[in-house]
Scaffold this active site. Structure first.
Site, PDB file in Angstrom:
ATOM      1  N   LYS A   7      -6.335   3.623   6.600  1.00 56.36           N
ATOM      2  CA  LYS A   7      -6.217   2.202   7.006  1.00 56.36           C
ATOM      3  C   LYS A   7      -6.185   1.515   8.177  1.00 56.36           C
ATOM      4  CE  LYS A   7      -1.550  -0.209   6.027  1.00 56.36           C
ATOM      5  NZ  LYS A   7      -0.160   0.361   5.749  1.00 56.36           N
TER       6      LYS A   7
ATOM      7  N   GLU B  33      -0.177   3.569  -2.013  1.00 52.98           N
ATOM      8  CA  GLU B  33      -0.109   4.093  -0.890  1.00 52.98           C
ATOM      9  C   GLU B  33       0.703   5.205  -0.385  1.00 52.98           C
ATOM     10  OE1 GLU B  33       1.626   1.388   2.013  1.00 52.98           O
ATOM     11  OE2 GLU B  33       0.782   2.065   3.661  1.00 52.98           O
TER      12      GLU B  33
ATOM     13  N   GLU C  16       4.750   2.694  11.536  1.00 52.41           N
ATOM     14  CA  GLU C  16       3.257   3.249  11.215  1.00 52.41           C
ATOM     15  C   GLU C  16       2.376   3.295  12.508  1.00 52.41           C
ATOM     16  OE1 GLU C  16       1.068   1.941   7.469  1.00 52.41           O
ATOM     17  OE2 GLU C  16       2.813   0.952   7.060  1.00 52.41           O
TER      18      GLU C  16
ATOM     19  N   ASN D 263      -3.414   7.011   7.740  1.00 57.47           N
ATOM     20  CA  ASN D 263      -2.712   6.602   6.423  1.00 57.47           C
ATOM     21  C   ASN D 263      -4.135   6.499   5.603  1.00 57.47           C
ATOM     22  OD1 ASN D 263      -1.565   5.449   4.383  1.00 57.47           O
ATOM     23  ND2 ASN D 263      -0.388   4.065   5.715  1.00 57.47           N
TER      24      ASN D 263
ATOM     25  N   CYS E  33      -2.271  -1.384   1.530  1.00 54.20           N
ATOM     26  CA  CYS E  33      -1.187  -2.313   1.804  1.00 54.20           C
ATOM     27  C   CYS E  33      -1.519  -3.711   2.868  1.00 54.20           C
ATOM     28  CB  CYS E  33      -0.068  -1.577   2.390  1.00 54.20           C
ATOM     29  SG  CYS E  33       1.481  -2.350   2.214  1.00 54.20           S
TER      30      CYS E  33
ATOM     31  N   ASN F 276       3.369  -0.320   0.213  1.00 57.54           N
ATOM     32  CA  ASN F 276       4.913   0.208   0.100  1.00 57.54           C
ATOM     33  C   ASN F 276       5.488  -1.120   1.000  1.00 57.54           C
ATOM     34  OD1 ASN F 276       5.852   3.512  -0.336  1.00 57.54           O
ATOM     35  ND2 ASN F 276       3.549   3.069  -0.243  1.00 57.54           N
TER      36      ASN F 276
HETATM   37  N1  CDT Z   1       2.802  -0.266   4.188  1.00 54.83           N
HETATM   38  C1  CDT Z   1       2.670  -1.533   4.702  1.00 54.83           C
HETATM   39  O1  CDT Z   1       1.789  -1.706   5.203  1.00 54.83           O
HETATM   40  N2  CDT Z   1       3.749  -2.445   4.497  1.00 54.83           N
HETATM   41  C2  CDT Z   1       3.709  -3.609   5.096  1.00 54.83           C
HETATM   42  C3  CDT Z   1       4.951  -4.104   5.614  1.00 54.83           C
HETATM   43  C4  CDT Z   1       5.119  -4.375   6.935  1.00 54.83           C
HETATM   44  S1  CDT Z   1       6.489  -4.915   7.695  1.00 54.83           S
HETATM   45  C5  CDT Z   1       6.305  -4.566   9.003  1.00 54.83           C
HETATM   46  C6  CDT Z   1       2.795  -4.879   4.230  1.00 54.83           C
HETATM   47  O2  CDT Z   1       2.197  -5.339   4.752  1.00 54.83           O
HETATM   48  O3  CDT Z   1       3.388  -4.737   2.993  1.00 54.83           O
END
Ligand code: CDT
Length: 310
Positions: free
Chosen positions: A124, A47, A143, A107, A169, A194
């Protein structure tokens, strides 16, 4: 019958805030070259693979964040990756921040086939985090400030010998993501992530629990839809913020068949047979025979939980 595919999960190590796109793309090219040397048909990157995980930074003026987004794909910075993939006849999945001509931010991820043709785009859907600065958090996850929710749904594409889908993600935590693709016969779901190693709202949560939740989501998505899943991290210490690794390839039985061992740029390979999806799709998860949609209405008619009155 078999439909063999050599796939590579190309995990990115950390990308620092000051690292230019050209340097990052050179790293991705090195990984794609390694994967091609090992006979890869398809390389899955992460990502937002071209930049640091910028949603951790608050900026009052959102326009100031446009530097993290791509207006075209490919563009001057990413052209070397597209060229190399074409020359080596390798397809790939790539995640990046997309800024559309009419000013929308997403995204995004794409699938490019072995001839260099852009086969599919995904934006996303499940955006985690918040849209204003949150002083209660140890660090920000903005985000919802910088991206719009995806507007393309969860399509799948027939390419490279199989039925391929994408998500990004946080999408992996939602069973609906996988099921909507499962209902289109998906055989390989690719996703980058990430994921901070620390829960900014629960700092004492152990990293082991967070990596467990990652595996749990990927393995359940694979098993319950009889599909392969490739999850690819950006890992390591980015500007003082740690992201966990554990990029992995999961088979339709929900078993992890290959996993990254480091938090650096690392290529994890597996040869898969897409026909291994057939058993689950025609037995336990033969949706046409076993699903009872007359009981699933709430899934699409209701968003939040509505417990019975006390
Ligand atoms: N990039 C991403 O979607 N990360 C999220 C962490 C969210 S914490 C507010 C994940 O679900 O891994």
């Amino acid at each position: 019958m078999s439909r063999l595919l050599r796939i590579a999960a190309a995990q990115s190590g950390p990308i620092q805030k000051a690292e230019p796109r050209q340097a990052v793309v050179a790293r991705l090219c090195t990984m794609l070259g390694k994967a091609a040397d090992e006979g890869a048909d398809l390389v899955v990157f992460t990502e937002l693979a071209l930049t640091t995980f910028f949603p951790r930074y608050y900026e009052e003026d959102r326009d100031e964040m446009d530097l993290w987004f791509e207006r075209d794909m490919p563009n001057a910075a990413t052209e070397p990756l597209f060229r190399l993939a074409r020359e080596r006849s390798v397809g790939f999945y790539l995640g990046y921040g997309e800024l559309t001509p009419d000013g929308q931010h997403f995204n995004t991820s794409i699938i490019v086939d072995k001839s260099g043709t852009l086969v599919g785009k995904y934006r996303k859907v499940h955006l985690p985090g918040h849209d204003e600065f949150d002083p209660e958090r140890e660090f920000q996850h903005l985000e919802k400030r910088y991206f719009l929710p995806g507007d393309l749904g969860f399509p799948v594409w027939r390419t490279m010998g199989g039925v391929m889908g994408m998500c990004i993600c946080n999408d992996r935590r939602w069973p609906e993501t996988f099921r909507v693709m499962g209902l289109q016969g998906v055989e390989l779901v690719m996703l980058g992530y990430n994921t901070p190693s620390v829960n900014s709202q629960k700092p004492d949560e152990a990293i082991e629990k967070r990596t467990f939740h990652n595996r749990l989501a990927l393995q359940a998505g694979a098993y319950q839809n009889a599909t392969f899943v490739v999850g690819v991290a950006k890992a390591g210490d980015e500007d003082g913020f740690h992201l966990f690794g554990e990029s992995c390839i999961v088979n339709p039985d929900g078993e992890i068949i290959a996993m990254a061992e480091t938090e650096a740029d690392e290529v994890v390979m597996a040869e898969i047979d897409l026909d291994d999806c057939n058993f689950g799709k025609s037995t336990m998860f033969d949706f046409a025979r076993h699903r009872r949609i007359e009981h699933y209405g709430r899934i699409t008619s209701q968003t939040g939980a509505e417990p019975p009155a006390e």
